[in-house]
Design a protein around this motif. Sequence first.
Motif, PDB file in Angstrom:
ATOM      1  N   ARG A 122     -10.503   2.378  -3.354  1.00 54.42           N
ATOM      2  CA  ARG A 122      -9.097   2.440  -2.940  1.00 54.42           C
ATOM      3  C   ARG A 122      -8.410   3.554  -3.711  1.00 54.42           C
ATOM      4  NH1 ARG A 122      -5.008  -0.816  -2.696  1.00 54.42           N
ATOM      5  NH2 ARG A 122      -6.087  -2.599  -1.849  1.00 54.42           N
ATOM      6  N   GLY A 181      -5.805  -0.350   4.682  1.00 49.83           N
ATOM      7  CA  GLY A 181      -4.643   0.436   4.290  1.00 49.83           C
ATOM      8  C   GLY A 181      -4.738   1.073   2.922  1.00 49.83           C
ATOM      9  N   GLY A 232      -2.241 -13.008   4.837  1.00 48.98           N
ATOM     10  CA  GLY A 232      -3.627 -13.135   5.271  1.00 48.98           C
ATOM     11  C   GLY A 232      -4.043 -11.909   6.050  1.00 48.98           C
ATOM     12  N   GLU A 244       0.834  -1.210   0.000  1.00 49.93           N
ATOM     13  CA  GLU A 244       0.000   0.000   0.000  1.00 49.93           C
ATOM     14  C   GLU A 244       0.868   1.260   0.000  1.00 49.93           C
ATOM     15  OE1 GLU A 244      -3.020  -0.245  -0.609  1.00 49.93           O
ATOM     16  OE2 GLU A 244      -3.892  -2.033   0.324  1.00 49.93           O
ATOM     17  N   ASN A 297       2.215  -6.839   5.821  1.00 53.76           N
ATOM     18  CA  ASN A 297       1.994  -8.253   5.527  1.00 53.76           C
ATOM     19  C   ASN A 297       2.896  -8.728   4.386  1.00 53.76           C
ATOM     20  OD1 ASN A 297      -1.136 -10.170   5.233  1.00 53.76           O
ATOM     21  ND2 ASN A 297       0.795 -10.643   6.231  1.00 53.76           N
TER      22      ASN A 297
HETATM   23  N1  GTP Z   1      -6.036  -9.435   0.603  1.00 55.91           N
HETATM   24  C1  GTP Z   1      -5.160  -9.176   1.545  1.00 55.91           C
HETATM   25  N2  GTP Z   1      -5.146  -7.959   2.072  1.00 55.91           N
HETATM   26  C2  GTP Z   1      -4.270  -7.723   3.014  1.00 55.91           C
HETATM   27  C3  GTP Z   1      -3.387  -8.726   3.453  1.00 55.91           C
HETATM   28  N3  GTP Z   1      -2.651  -8.204   4.402  1.00 55.91           N
HETATM   29  C4  GTP Z   1      -3.042  -6.957   4.546  1.00 55.91           C
HETATM   30  N4  GTP Z   1      -4.031  -6.635   3.680  1.00 55.91           N
HETATM   31  C5  GTP Z   1      -4.741  -5.328   3.610  1.00 55.91           C
HETATM   32  O1  GTP Z   1      -6.123  -5.500   3.834  1.00 55.91           O
HETATM   33  C6  GTP Z   1      -6.865  -4.408   3.268  1.00 55.91           C
HETATM   34  C7  GTP Z   1      -8.004  -4.907   2.413  1.00 55.91           C
HETATM   35  O2  GTP Z   1      -7.559  -5.425   1.185  1.00 55.91           O
HETATM   36  P1  GTP Z   1      -8.064  -4.843  -0.247  1.00 55.91           P
HETATM   37  O3  GTP Z   1      -7.123  -5.299  -1.294  1.00 55.91           O
HETATM   38  O4  GTP Z   1      -8.293  -3.390  -0.140  1.00 55.91           O
HETATM   39  O5  GTP Z   1      -9.426  -5.591  -0.428  1.00 55.91           O
HETATM   40  P2  GTP Z   1     -10.805  -4.969  -0.878  1.00 55.91           P
HETATM   41  O6  GTP Z   1     -11.092  -3.794  -0.038  1.00 55.91           O
HETATM   42  O7  GTP Z   1     -11.790  -6.062  -0.904  1.00 55.91           O
HETATM   43  O8  GTP Z   1     -10.501  -4.566  -2.376  1.00 55.91           O
HETATM   44  P3  GTP Z   1     -10.321  -3.122  -3.072  1.00 55.91           P
HETATM   45  O9  GTP Z   1     -10.573  -2.068  -2.060  1.00 55.91           O
HETATM   46  O10 GTP Z   1     -11.262  -3.153  -4.196  1.00 55.91           O
HETATM   47  O11 GTP Z   1      -8.933  -3.033  -3.538  1.00 55.91           O
HETATM   48  C8  GTP Z   1      -5.836  -3.581   2.512  1.00 55.91           C
HETATM   49  O12 GTP Z   1      -5.412  -2.571   3.376  1.00 55.91           O
HETATM   50  C9  GTP Z   1      -4.693  -4.575   2.290  1.00 55.91           C
HETATM   51  O13 GTP Z   1      -3.473  -3.924   2.086  1.00 55.91           O
HETATM   52  C10 GTP Z   1      -3.400 -10.008   2.859  1.00 55.91           C
HETATM   53  O14 GTP Z   1      -2.656 -10.923   3.181  1.00 55.91           O
HETATM   54  N5  GTP Z   1      -4.317 -10.191   1.921  1.00 55.91           N
END
Ligand code: GTP
Length: 224
Positions: free
Chosen positions: A194, A82, A60, A12, A36
């Motif tokens: 995001r 994040g 995770g 991030e 992570n």
């Molecule tokens: N998927 C995933 N996210 C992680 C992990 N560790 C930390 N994160 C954080 O968890 C948060 C949520 O993930 P996102 O990729 O934003 O998932 P989302 O909100 O469903 O998808 P978008 O907002 O559309 O990108 C972010 O801040 C990631 O950086 C990991 O192992 N897997």
Amino acid sequence: MDVAVVIPALNEAGNIGALVAQTLAQPVSAVIVADNGSTDDTARLARQAGAQVVHEPRRGYGFACAAGAAAANADVLVFLDGDFSCRPAELPALLAPLRQNRADLVLGSRVLGQIAPGAMPPHQRFGNWLTARLMNRLYGLTVTDLGPYRAIRRPLLQSLGMREMTFGWPTEMTVKSARRRARIVEVPVSWLPRRAGRSKISGTAKGTVLAAYYILGVTLRYAF
Ligand SMILES: Nc1nc2c(ncn2[C@@H]2O[C@H](COP(=O)(O)OP(=O)(O)OP(=O)(O)O)[C@@H](O)[C@H]2O)c(=O)[nH]1
Ligand SMILES: [Mg+2]
């Protein structure tokens, strides 16, 4: 009330510096970024912005949140994503029910708040709605959403014996707290797309299927 904010972060770098700065401008005593296994500059930029950084190499969302929580010793822990999809400025509203001692777990509801255009794909909106209804039925709750922006008393979290170390972490927190008869209160929060970087969950097919599988599995597992 002493508050620490835990931010799970995987690659991030485009978001974390400004996010940490905005979060530190709120009435909190610490911001902990749980890195992570990022391969970009996330950890360095987080530290530079004033966050405490903990490293969790096991991939995770739950592993990251758990590592951040373990490093905190505040009365209350806040979790926020994040990628800047949560607004740090809404922290006081999220914390109000805890300060007023009418909640042990406060869930930020995007359904009660504002979802920016493009911030939540229709499949996620539908899945959240359906699962929230199932959760309400099974656990006697009245929640409207399954969002990541939330605040919990640290002793409650520690007593839950959290085991879901990937996508199931937020759901496990909610249903186990409900089982404990903890006071769960929702407050409206905003939800933004995001700001930078790549989606890992809702924006990818694999992430969506895995998240749905874990969230439903955890919802059913602790019901009976
Ligand atoms: N998927 C995933 N996210 C992680 C992990 N560790 C930390 N994160 C954080 O968890 C948060 C949520 O993930 P996102 O990729 O934003 O998932 P989302 O909100 O469903 O998808 P978008 O907002 O559309 O990108 C972010 O801040 C990631 O950086 C990991 O192992 N897997
Ligand atoms: Mg996101």
